[in-house]
Design a protein around this motif. Structure first.
Motif, PDB file in Angstrom:
ATOM      1  N   LYS A  92      -5.062  -1.150 -11.106  1.00 52.82           N
ATOM      2  CA  LYS A  92      -4.455  -1.727 -12.329  1.00 52.82           C
ATOM      3  C   LYS A  92      -3.480  -0.838 -13.068  1.00 52.82           C
ATOM      4  O   LYS A  92      -3.517   0.620 -12.966  1.00 52.82           O
ATOM      5  CB  LYS A  92      -5.437  -1.948 -13.220  1.00 52.82           C
ATOM      6  CG  LYS A  92      -6.592  -2.968 -12.611  1.00 52.82           C
ATOM      7  CD  LYS A  92      -5.904  -4.270 -12.023  1.00 52.82           C
ATOM      8  CE  LYS A  92      -6.993  -5.211 -11.520  1.00 52.82           C
ATOM      9  NZ  LYS A  92      -6.679  -6.470 -11.002  1.00 52.82           N
ATOM     10  N   LYS A  93      -2.401  -1.205 -13.555  1.00 57.84           N
ATOM     11  CA  LYS A  93      -1.544  -0.273 -14.468  1.00 57.84           C
ATOM     12  C   LYS A  93      -0.639   0.490 -13.589  1.00 57.84           C
ATOM     13  O   LYS A  93      -0.825   0.587 -12.473  1.00 57.84           O
ATOM     14  CB  LYS A  93      -2.324   0.019 -15.535  1.00 57.84           C
ATOM     15  CG  LYS A  93      -2.988  -0.876 -16.519  1.00 57.84           C
ATOM     16  CD  LYS A  93      -3.396  -0.234 -17.500  1.00 57.84           C
ATOM     17  CE  LYS A  93      -4.085  -1.245 -18.592  1.00 57.84           C
ATOM     18  NZ  LYS A  93      -4.751  -0.524 -19.680  1.00 57.84           N
ATOM     19  N   THR A  94      -0.206   1.543 -14.369  1.00 59.74           N
ATOM     20  CA  THR A  94       0.647   2.471 -13.534  1.00 59.74           C
ATOM     21  C   THR A  94       0.323   3.807 -14.405  1.00 59.74           C
ATOM     22  O   THR A  94      -0.377   3.914 -15.197  1.00 59.74           O
ATOM     23  CB  THR A  94       2.186   2.271 -13.444  1.00 59.74           C
ATOM     24  OG1 THR A  94       2.805   3.083 -12.618  1.00 59.74           O
ATOM     25  CG2 THR A  94       2.898   2.001 -14.626  1.00 59.74           C
ATOM     26  N   ASN A 153       6.372  -6.110 -12.189  1.00 61.90           N
ATOM     27  CA  ASN A 153       5.968  -7.437 -12.679  1.00 61.90           C
ATOM     28  C   ASN A 153       4.485  -7.245 -12.567  1.00 61.90           C
ATOM     29  O   ASN A 153       3.841  -8.227 -11.959  1.00 61.90           O
ATOM     30  CB  ASN A 153       6.513  -8.723 -11.925  1.00 61.90           C
ATOM     31  CG  ASN A 153       7.839  -8.592 -12.081  1.00 61.90           C
ATOM     32  OD1 ASN A 153       8.473  -8.376 -13.029  1.00 61.90           O
ATOM     33  ND2 ASN A 153       8.728  -9.369 -10.999  1.00 61.90           N
ATOM     34  N   ARG A 154       3.925  -6.073 -12.757  1.00 58.95           N
ATOM     35  CA  ARG A 154       2.500  -5.826 -13.124  1.00 58.95           C
ATOM     36  C   ARG A 154       1.687  -5.905 -11.534  1.00 58.95           C
ATOM     37  O   ARG A 154       0.400  -6.163 -11.416  1.00 58.95           O
ATOM     38  CB  ARG A 154       1.758  -6.756 -13.953  1.00 58.95           C
ATOM     39  CG  ARG A 154       2.360  -6.807 -15.396  1.00 58.95           C
ATOM     40  CD  ARG A 154       1.457  -7.663 -16.293  1.00 58.95           C
ATOM     41  NE  ARG A 154       2.034  -7.488 -17.607  1.00 58.95           N
ATOM     42  CZ  ARG A 154       1.499  -8.233 -18.818  1.00 58.95           C
ATOM     43  NH1 ARG A 154       0.508  -8.947 -18.452  1.00 58.95           N
ATOM     44  NH2 ARG A 154       1.830  -7.947 -19.799  1.00 58.95           N
ATOM     45  N   GLU A 155       2.436  -5.537 -10.466  1.00 56.74           N
ATOM     46  CA  GLU A 155       1.679  -5.505  -9.332  1.00 56.74           C
ATOM     47  C   GLU A 155       2.519  -4.521  -8.431  1.00 56.74           C
ATOM     48  O   GLU A 155       3.743  -4.314  -8.620  1.00 56.74           O
ATOM     49  CB  GLU A 155       1.620  -6.931  -8.563  1.00 56.74           C
ATOM     50  CG  GLU A 155       3.146  -7.459  -8.151  1.00 56.74           C
ATOM     51  CD  GLU A 155       2.728  -8.723  -7.490  1.00 56.74           C
ATOM     52  OE1 GLU A 155       1.763  -9.168  -7.158  1.00 56.74           O
ATOM     53  OE2 GLU A 155       3.851  -9.306  -7.027  1.00 56.74           O
ATOM     54  N   TYR A 215       5.730  -0.188  -8.723  1.00 58.80           N
ATOM     55  CA  TYR A 215       5.043  -1.147  -9.757  1.00 58.80           C
ATOM     56  C   TYR A 215       5.985  -2.201 -10.577  1.00 58.80           C
ATOM     57  O   TYR A 215       6.914  -1.776 -10.985  1.00 58.80           O
ATOM     58  CB  TYR A 215       4.313  -0.495 -10.827  1.00 58.80           C
ATOM     59  CG  TYR A 215       3.456  -1.202 -11.668  1.00 58.80           C
ATOM     60  CD1 TYR A 215       2.285  -1.876 -10.922  1.00 58.80           C
ATOM     61  CD2 TYR A 215       3.507  -1.406 -13.183  1.00 58.80           C
ATOM     62  CE1 TYR A 215       1.540  -2.495 -11.641  1.00 58.80           C
ATOM     63  CE2 TYR A 215       2.824  -2.059 -13.945  1.00 58.80           C
ATOM     64  CZ  TYR A 215       1.448  -2.634 -13.104  1.00 58.80           C
ATOM     65  OH  TYR A 215       0.562  -3.204 -14.039  1.00 58.80           O
TER      66      TYR A 215
END
Length: 210
Positions: free
Chosen positions: A183-185, A203-205, A201
């Protein structure tokens, strides 16, 4: 069952080749680790043990599932190793490793090691998956990952300033992740999946950079 006396004798013999800290780590990992250490020691020939210590180190690493070489700027073959295997890899290759505290904002589940005499790496971190833990105990990234923190700019013994180590894209941290669970970056970081593909990363993926 493992013979404790035999394990003790093997510990002394291996210490002369691998170093005491590495062998203690291998032989205090429970019955399975002791049995594996004894098995590895028994399988190696006398000639390999005493005439070519480096070959014996590589043999032990292979038996323990540790890669022969990990590229610090793209360590994709490190994914899947646990914290002890990572530590052992660097110790087998002659680096001084010691445990350090996890960052204050961490979940407390990670193992962080300083690699004190490596020319490129300052620290390595293995964080196991926390997705099965209660929400309040999960790490910010949740999924398992390995992080290599590269060395900052510093003065050498002669007082000459050495530049910071960066990867090919100018980053100071290298992550190996499972993009389906991570999750996240993070800032100043590059991300790879375990297949060695660079990730971005969006759009949250995480998506593979083509």
């Amino acid at each position: 069952m493992t013979n404790p006396a035999l394990a003790g004798r093997m510990q002394g013999e291996l210490s002369s080749i691998l170093g005491t800290e590495t062998v203690i780590a291998l032989t205090t990992g429970g019955a399975v680790a002791v049995a594996k250490t004894v098995k590895v020691a028994n399988q190696a020939s006398v000639d390999v043990r005493y005439n070519n210590p480096q070959e014996y180190r590589e043999y032990l690493a292979k038996e323990a599932g540790i890669p022969k070489h990990i590229n610090p700027l793209k360590p994709t073959n490190a994914y899947g190793l646990d914290s002890q295997q990572l530590r052992t890899y660097f110790e087998i290759n002659g680096y001084h490793v010691n445990s350090v505290k996890e960052a204050s904002q961490g979940s407390g589940n990670a193992q962080v090691y300083a690699i004190n005499n490596h020319p490129e790496i300052a620290k390595i971190q293995h964080s196991p998956s926390t997705s099965n833990l209660p929400l309040k105990n999960r790490s910010q990234h949740e999924g398992e990952y390995i992080k290599f923190t590269l060395k900052k700019a510093e003065k050498d013994a002669a007082g000459i300033m050495k530049p910071a180590v960066k990867d090919a894209y100018g980053n100071s941290k290298v992550y190996i992740i499972d993009p389906t669970t991570f999750k996240k970056t993070a800032k100043d970081s590059i991300f790879y999946n375990k297949q060695g593909q660079r990730l971005q990363y969006i759009n949250r993926e995480y998506k593979v950079v083509k």
